[in-house]
Design a protein around this motif. Structure first.
Motif, PDB file in Angstrom:
ATOM      1  N   HIS A  62       1.195  10.979  -8.865  1.00  0.00           N
ATOM      2  CA  HIS A  62      -0.140  11.019  -9.479  1.00  0.00           C
ATOM      3  C   HIS A  62      -0.506   9.688 -10.128  1.00  0.00           C
ATOM      4  N   SER A  63       0.495   8.905 -10.530  1.00  0.00           N
ATOM      5  CA  SER A  63       0.178   7.613 -11.138  1.00  0.00           C
ATOM      6  C   SER A  63       0.436   6.455 -10.165  1.00  0.00           C
ATOM      7  N   TYR A  64       0.889   6.799  -8.946  1.00  0.00           N
ATOM      8  CA  TYR A  64       1.153   5.759  -7.938  1.00  0.00           C
ATOM      9  C   TYR A  64      -0.141   5.024  -7.581  1.00  0.00           C
ATOM     10  N   GLU A  65      -0.025   3.698  -7.459  1.00  0.00           N
ATOM     11  CA  GLU A  65      -1.164   2.893  -7.013  1.00  0.00           C
ATOM     12  C   GLU A  65      -0.695   1.773  -6.086  1.00  0.00           C
ATOM     13  N   LEU A  66      -1.515   1.488  -5.090  1.00  0.00           N
ATOM     14  CA  LEU A  66      -1.282   0.336  -4.218  1.00  0.00           C
ATOM     15  C   LEU A  66      -2.457  -0.616  -4.393  1.00  0.00           C
ATOM     16  N   MET A  67      -2.144  -1.843  -4.826  1.00  0.00           N
ATOM     17  CA  MET A  67      -3.207  -2.837  -5.018  1.00  0.00           C
ATOM     18  C   MET A  67      -3.170  -3.833  -3.845  1.00  0.00           C
ATOM     19  N   ILE A  68      -4.335  -4.069  -3.239  1.00  0.00           N
ATOM     20  CA  ILE A  68      -4.444  -5.089  -2.189  1.00  0.00           C
ATOM     21  C   ILE A  68      -5.413  -6.157  -2.688  1.00  0.00           C
ATOM     22  N   HIS A  69      -4.944  -7.395  -2.750  1.00  0.00           N
ATOM     23  CA  HIS A  69      -5.765  -8.456  -3.350  1.00  0.00           C
ATOM     24  C   HIS A  69      -5.396  -9.804  -2.741  1.00  0.00           C
ATOM     25  N   GLY A  70      -5.833 -10.873  -3.332  1.00  0.00           N
ATOM     26  CA  GLY A  70      -5.608 -12.207  -2.780  1.00  0.00           C
ATOM     27  C   GLY A  70      -6.789 -12.596  -1.902  1.00  0.00           C
ATOM     28  N   MET A  71      -6.524 -13.067  -0.684  1.00  0.00           N
ATOM     29  CA  MET A  71      -7.602 -13.541   0.194  1.00  0.00           C
ATOM     30  C   MET A  71      -8.303 -12.362   0.873  1.00  0.00           C
ATOM     31  N   VAL A  72      -9.026 -11.584   0.057  1.00  0.00           N
ATOM     32  CA  VAL A  72      -9.800 -10.441   0.563  1.00  0.00           C
ATOM     33  C   VAL A  72     -11.174 -10.453  -0.107  1.00  0.00           C
ATOM     34  N   ASP A  73     -12.145  -9.783   0.541  1.00  0.00           N
ATOM     35  CA  ASP A  73     -13.485  -9.682  -0.047  1.00  0.00           C
ATOM     36  C   ASP A  73     -13.497  -8.792  -1.276  1.00  0.00           C
ATOM     37  N   LYS A  74     -12.787  -7.664  -1.158  1.00  0.00           N
ATOM     38  CA  LYS A  74     -12.844  -6.666  -2.224  1.00  0.00           C
ATOM     39  C   LYS A  74     -11.434  -6.277  -2.657  1.00  0.00           C
ATOM     40  N   PRO A  75     -10.898  -6.935  -3.689  1.00  0.00           N
ATOM     41  CA  PRO A  75      -9.585  -6.507  -4.194  1.00  0.00           C
ATOM     42  C   PRO A  75      -9.682  -5.042  -4.620  1.00  0.00           C
ATOM     43  N   THR A  76      -8.769  -4.212  -4.094  1.00  0.00           N
ATOM     44  CA  THR A  76      -8.917  -2.768  -4.276  1.00  0.00           C
ATOM     45  C   THR A  76      -7.598  -2.126  -4.680  1.00  0.00           C
ATOM     46  N   VAL A  77      -7.723  -1.061  -5.504  1.00  0.00           N
ATOM     47  CA  VAL A  77      -6.560  -0.258  -5.873  1.00  0.00           C
ATOM     48  C   VAL A  77      -6.716   1.118  -5.225  1.00  0.00           C
ATOM     49  N   PHE A  78      -5.701   1.535  -4.465  1.00  0.00           N
ATOM     50  CA  PHE A  78      -5.721   2.840  -3.802  1.00  0.00           C
ATOM     51  C   PHE A  78      -4.715   3.766  -4.465  1.00  0.00           C
ATOM     52  N   SER A  79      -5.152   4.977  -4.746  1.00  0.00           N
ATOM     53  CA  SER A  79      -4.211   6.003  -5.196  1.00  0.00           C
ATOM     54  C   SER A  79      -3.559   6.612  -3.962  1.00  0.00           C
ATOM     55  N   LEU A  80      -2.550   7.437  -4.163  1.00  0.00           N
ATOM     56  CA  LEU A  80      -1.907   8.108  -3.027  1.00  0.00           C
ATOM     57  C   LEU A  80      -2.924   9.016  -2.332  1.00  0.00           C
ATOM     58  N   ALA A  81      -3.746   9.690  -3.136  1.00  0.00           N
ATOM     59  CA  ALA A  81      -4.778  10.568  -2.560  1.00  0.00           C
ATOM     60  C   ALA A  81      -5.760   9.754  -1.722  1.00  0.00           C
ATOM     61  N   ASP A  82      -6.100   8.558  -2.180  1.00  0.00           N
ATOM     62  CA  ASP A  82      -6.983   7.678  -1.387  1.00  0.00           C
ATOM     63  C   ASP A  82      -6.338   7.372  -0.037  1.00  0.00           C
ATOM     64  N   LEU A  83      -5.057   6.986  -0.069  1.00  0.00           N
ATOM     65  CA  LEU A  83      -4.375   6.622   1.184  1.00  0.00           C
ATOM     66  C   LEU A  83      -4.384   7.794   2.158  1.00  0.00           C
ATOM     67  N   LYS A  84      -4.220   9.005   1.606  1.00  0.00           N
ATOM     68  CA  LYS A  84      -4.161  10.191   2.476  1.00  0.00           C
ATOM     69  C   LYS A  84      -5.532  10.573   3.041  1.00  0.00           C
ATOM     70  N   ARG A  85      -6.605  10.084   2.437  1.00  0.00           N
ATOM     71  CA  ARG A  85      -7.951  10.402   2.954  1.00  0.00           C
ATOM     72  C   ARG A  85      -8.292   9.590   4.200  1.00  0.00           C
ATOM     73  N   PHE A  86      -7.688   8.430   4.350  1.00  0.00           N
ATOM     74  CA  PHE A  86      -7.989   7.595   5.517  1.00  0.00           C
ATOM     75  C   PHE A  86      -7.518   8.269   6.808  1.00  0.00           C
ATOM     76  N   PRO A  87      -8.129   7.913   7.941  1.00  0.00           N
ATOM     77  CA  PRO A  87      -7.625   8.426   9.226  1.00  0.00           C
ATOM     78  C   PRO A  87      -6.128   8.142   9.323  1.00  0.00           C
ATOM     79  N   SER A  88      -5.367   9.136   9.749  1.00  0.00           N
ATOM     80  CA  SER A  88      -3.909   8.993   9.745  1.00  0.00           C
ATOM     81  C   SER A  88      -3.366   8.897  11.166  1.00  0.00           C
ATOM     82  N   VAL A  89      -2.169   8.400  11.237  1.00  0.00           N
ATOM     83  CA  VAL A  89      -1.493   8.185  12.512  1.00  0.00           C
ATOM     84  C   VAL A  89      -0.037   8.586  12.332  1.00  0.00           C
TER      85      VAL A  89
END
Lengths: 405, 186
Positions: A102-129
């Motif tokens: 519930h407190s897990y977060e993945l931050m993607i930043h650096g050379m990107v347009d939109k530095p973003t923090v994803f929760s586990l629930a966010d990651l699971k909402r994306f199309p999966s493979v």
């Protein structure tokens, strides 16, 4: 019926158990084990009722082999391409972290347009493979000088699962990766804050952020609640407990890609960023500690390549003089363990049996001598030699030690 | 085909395509704030980008090393029991590919000095990772570089001086060129 169940049946799930013993596990924890009964007639006694979790037969005891730094998969006890999750090998640098999903977060930043923090629930909402592929440590080779060595000892740092998650390319598009970014740092939230630099091209090609393993949440030892998965690449790069991805225009030269996971090669050079796992195979049966009897023997084993599909596996039953094609179990998948079989009649003579994998690039798994000749005796990671098993006249199967170093 | 049917058909195909296509953005997640990026982005690049303010000396490093590091790495960095940090190389040591016994340490194997700061700060000491202040990390880095005979006794290590230190092993590093196919197993 349930009233008649004894306390012993309840504790042990009702397995046919003659006695209960309390033993110390290797980690000093006291655990209860059942000692199975051998002579019960199962048709004369009602078995245990449905339970909340399945269990292994009390007669089966596959076990990983832990050291201070890793725990190896018992390849000789397995029959197929999938490694049961609790037998998946383990390797980490400062223990397994306990992470609240519930407190897990993945931050993607650096050379990107939109530095973003994803929760586990966010990651699971994306199309999966989902994808079946192996994960292998690039240090997956032991150099034993004795005979009583199992496949687990030699190369138990490879395992295979069905992994489910989101393609990293989906997240790259979401945050808008700068076309000038060439590398990214992947960083874990273990006590070593393990980090590796990865070419961005791998992120676009087939990298995934996975949260499920063999149909359920990833195990803590494999990176719960989410890890990076780089199919075909050395396991260390598939950062577990992933907390951060930083896009950059060059590698960070972390400790794990400089002082470790690099290997001395010819002319005093030190090879770096050796990501891909070359093709390899090993006979897992018969192997030490099997005991053979004269007659037909089905030789079985695993073959895999980080460069694509296994095209062919060849087996030699005359110490490498002649080679014959083994049957490959379908489906043969990209960058995946492939189970092979070869039927052979053992006439009782002393011999050595061995296998070699050939992948779709045409690469033929080398001997240890070929590797050492090409790289020098001081080389290290990424050793994938042919493994030979010696069959003695009495049917004993042992490792055939090779001299090196 | 009447004109209306053609238009309706085109619209339907377009709708179908849209529903099958992946959107450009899903809008999941939240923006990362500059503050949290500054706190979490701890990686140091070989050009020194990411190094914090502060500095350290060999003398201060000796005190930190003796208190926090020596129990695992030995009094002078050679003894262990865990990773040897100072190479016990003798003059004319064989190249690494020719000698499986040659110990790999900071002075003879690490290609970048910035890696020492990055790694010590993120992962050391093993029993209390992330517990050293930036100045302590700079000081231990200075002590380790000095113990490996790469800087003098009076050197000061900071964001400016650390990336400038040329590591002897750097020139031996090559990027992997294996490509599969038919050998030669290099």
């Amino acid at each position: 019926m349930s009233q008649k169940m004894t306390r012993r049946h309840l504790l042990l799930g009702g397995a046919a158990t003659a006695a209960v013993a309390l033993v110390k596990s290797s980690f000093g924890k006291t655990v209860q084990i059942g000692i199975p009964e051998a002579a019960l007639d199962p048709t004369k006694q009602v078995g245990p009722l449905p339970g909340v979790l399945g269990t292994r037969s009390p007669f089966e005891h596959p076990q990983r082999k832990p050291s201070l730094t890793s725990s190896q998969t018992p390849l000789q006890d397995l029959y197929g391409m999938i490694t049961p999750s609790d037998l998946h090998f383990e390797r980490h640098h400062a223990g397994v972290p306990a992470i609240d999903p519930h407190s897990y977060e993945l931050m993607i930043h650096g050379m990107v347009d939109k530095p973003t923090v994803f929760s586990l629930a966010d990651l699971k909402r994306f199309p999966s493979v989902s994808r079946i592929c192996f994960v292998e440590c690039s240090g997956n080779f032991r150099k034993p000088d004795k005979e009583d060595i199992t496949p687990q000892d030699i190369c138990g740092l490879t395992s295979q699962s069905e992994w489910t998650g989101v393609m990293l390319s989906t997240l790259f598009k979401e945050v808008g990766v700068d076309p000038k970014a060439t590398w990214f740092l992947a960083e874990g939230s273990d006590a070593a804050v393990m980090s590796r630099s990865i070419p961005v091209s791998k992120g676009w090609e087939d990298a995934m952020i996975v949260y499920a393993q063999n149909g359920e949440a990833i195990r803590p030892q494999q990176g719960y609640p989410a890890r990076l998965l780089l199919p075909g690449w050395e396991g260390n790069t598939s950062i577990k407990w992933l907390r951060r991805i930083e896009l950059s225009d060059g590698p960070f030269m972390t400790r794990e890609e400089t002082s470790k996971y690099t290997e001395p090669v010819k002319d005093g050079k030190i090879r770096q960023f050796s990501f891909t796992m070359d093709a390899r195979s090993i006979i897992t049966y018969p192997a030490y500690p099997s005991q053979l009897q004269k007659g037909w023997v089905e030789i079985r084993g695993l073959a895999w390549s980080g460069r694509g599909k296994v095209r062919q596996v060849e087996v030699s039953t005359d110490a490498g003089k002649t080679w014959n094609a083994a049957r490959l179990q379908e489906p043969v998948l990209d960058k995946a363990h492939t189970y092979f079989r070869y039927l052979w009649q053992w006439n009782g003579d002393t011999t050595a049996i061995m296998s070699r994998a050939i992948d779709e690039t045409g690469y033929i798994q080398p001997s240890l001598e070929q590797l050492i000749t090409a790289r020098g005796p001081g080389t290290g990671y990424h050793l994938n030699p042919v493994t030979a098993w010696l069959i003695k006249r009495d049917g004993q199967v042992v490792y055939s030690p090779e001299k090196w170093k | 085909m009447p004109f209306w049917a053609c238009v309706a058909g085109t619209v339907m195909i377009a709708c179908e395509r849209r529903s099958k296509a992946m959107p450009e953005h899903f809008g999941y997640g939240r923006p990362a704030t500059e503050k949290e990026i500054a706190v979490k982005a701890i990686a140091i690049r070989p050009d020194g980008k990411g190094l914090p303010a502060g500095s350290g000396t060999v003398q201060d490093g000796a005190i930190v090393y003796a208190a926090k590091c020596a129990s695992c790495h030995g009094g002078t960095g050679v003894e262990g029991p865990f990773n040897v940090l100072v190479a016990p190389d003798t003059v004319g040591a064989k190249p690494f590919d020719q000698s499986s016994k040659r110990v790999k340490a900071i002075g003879n194997y690490w290609p970048y000095a910035t890696t020492i700061f990055d790694y010590v700060r993120r992962a050391m000491p093993f029993n209390a990772p992330g517990s050293l202040s930036d100045n302590e990390v700079y000081s231990v880095t200075a002590w380790l570089l000095h113990a490996n005979k790469l800087i003098g006794t009076d050197a000061v290590i900071n964001a400016k001086t650390l990336p400038g230190i040329v590591m002897p092993a750097r020139k031996y590093y090559v990027t992997d060129s294996r490509k599969g196919g038919d050998g030669p197993y290099e």
